[in-house]
Design an enzyme around this catalytic site. Structure first.
Site, short mmCIF file in Angstrom:
data_model
loop_
_atom_site.label_atom_id
_atom_site.label_comp_id
_atom_site.label_asym_id
_atom_site.label_seq_id
_atom_site.Cartn_x
_atom_site.Cartn_y
_atom_site.Cartn_z
N SER A 155 -10.07 -4.14 1.20
CA SER A 155 -8.86 -3.98 2.00
C SER A 155 -9.12 -3.01 3.16
CB SER A 155 -7.73 -3.43 1.13
OG SER A 155 -7.91 -2.05 0.92
N ASP A 156 -8.11 -2.77 3.95
CA ASP A 156 -8.23 -1.83 5.07
C ASP A 156 -8.09 -0.38 4.64
OD1 ASP A 156 -5.10 -0.86 5.93
OD2 ASP A 156 -5.30 -2.61 4.66
N THR A 189 -0.10 -0.07 6.15
CA THR A 189 0.14 -1.00 5.06
C THR A 189 0.26 -2.39 5.68
OG1 THR A 189 1.55 -1.58 3.17
CG2 THR A 189 2.66 -0.75 5.12
N GLY A 190 0.07 -3.43 4.88
CA GLY A 190 0.17 -4.78 5.40
C GLY A 190 -0.97 -5.65 4.91
N VAL A 191 -1.33 -6.66 5.68
CA VAL A 191 -2.44 -7.54 5.34
C VAL A 191 -3.73 -6.90 5.85
CG1 VAL A 191 -3.48 -9.82 5.69
CG2 VAL A 191 -1.01 -9.61 5.37
N GLY A 192 -4.59 -6.52 4.92
CA GLY A 192 -5.80 -5.78 5.27
C GLY A 192 -6.66 -6.45 6.32
N THR A 232 0.87 -1.15 0.00
CA THR A 232 0.00 0.00 0.00
C THR A 232 0.91 1.21 0.00
OG1 THR A 232 -1.59 -1.23 1.36
CG2 THR A 232 -1.87 1.13 1.32
N ARG A 261 -13.23 -8.43 -2.65
CA ARG A 261 -12.51 -8.34 -1.38
C ARG A 261 -12.22 -6.88 -1.06
NH1 ARG A 261 -6.81 -6.71 -0.08
NH2 ARG A 261 -6.42 -7.59 2.00
#
Length: 280
Positions: free
Chosen positions: A184-185, A203-206, A154, A182
């Site tokens: 994301s965050d 940033t990262g895994v939502g 991100t 899907r």
């Protein structure tokens, strides 16, 4: 005036030395350019400007560097939050737009400020955003080869302007090969949040970030009197039970800058007019 940006994690693409240096150079160029822009613009305007520059660089997973989903299409998400008005706007799973963050900026003036899917895309078209393919050959090659590696990337910016106003902006091209639809965050308060006390971009895994409500927790804790470091420490400790994958950047109302990642490899750069810092 302070500014910090992030470019996701290295795991989203090649981790070779040339790529690392290229990302560092790009972050330095963008953070310096954006800081110059901040001299005569608000925090909100600067956050959008910085993230637009990141979206325009194929090294990062947003805009023209976005990942391709499992059905062969690119869908992007972005959001903007004004720490003064407390308004948040965003687009989720928007298609064929060069700069999703700029669409989020236009939405700031509407009552319906978070749009998804075809509604977001149609809104962009009716407001002058021309159809633009963000697919690049590298992403198509990755998709066609059905790469199995996890991609978590991100881009984002947190800005503190000359009037003490904070803003945060975040944009993502997804994780790659996800199920269409899907979310994301990045366009939620878990991944992008700001108020008068603090601004945060993730940033990262939502899914991990949403489960932890990470950005909102950090900002709330700073608002309640925690220092940035204390707020990060408490919030990131709450990722540990499920090995949550996240990285965050932040600035508080006093100009303190902080960043942390749970699996060190986040790329970021900060600048305050005198001191420049780039990591990874």
């Amino acid at each position: 005036m302070k500014l910090i940006i992030h470019g996701g994690f290295f795991s989203e693409s090649s981790t070779n030395h040339e790529t690392k240096i290229a990302k560092q150079n790009a972050l330095e160029r963008i953070v310096r350019d954006s800081y110059q822009y901040l001299q005569t613009h608000s925090a909100v305007e600067t956050a959008v400007y910085a993230v637009s520059l990141l979206e325009d660089d194929a090294l990062f997973n947003a805009g023209i560097g976005s990942q391709i989903q499992s059905d062969g299409k690119i869908r992007m998400s972005a959001s903007l939050m004004d720490g003064v008005s407390q308004k948040m706007s965003g687009v989720i799973n928007i298609e064929e737009v060069k700069n999703p963050i700029q669409v989020a900026q236009v939405l700031m003036d509407y009552d319906d400020r978070v749009l998804g899917g075809s509604g977001a895309t149609n809104f962009a078209r009716t407001h002058g955003f021309e159809k633009f393919s963000t697919e690049i050959p590298q992403r198509r090659q990755e998709y066609e080869a059905k790469l199995a590696a996890t991609r978590v990337g991100t881009v984002g910016c947190v800005a503190l302007d000359a009037n003490g106003r904070l803003a945060a902006a975040t944009s993502t091209g997804g994780k790659g090969f996800e199920i269409p639809g899907r979310i994301s965050d990045s366009a939620t308060v878990a991944g992008n949040y700001a108020n008068a006390f603090c601004g945060v971009s993730l940033t990262g895994v939502g899914e991990d970030i949403v489960s932890n409500a990470t950005a909102a927790k950090i900002v709330t804790r700073v608002t309640d009197g925690f220092s940035l470091q204390e707020a990060f420490a408490k919030t990131f400790s709450e990722l540990l039970p499920y090995d949550g994958f996240a990285g965050a950047i932040a600035i508080d109302k006093d100009g303190n800058i902080f960043h942390q990642d749970s699996h060190p490899s986040m790329v970021f750069a900060s600048f305050d007019g005198e001191h420049f810092e780039v990591f990874n």
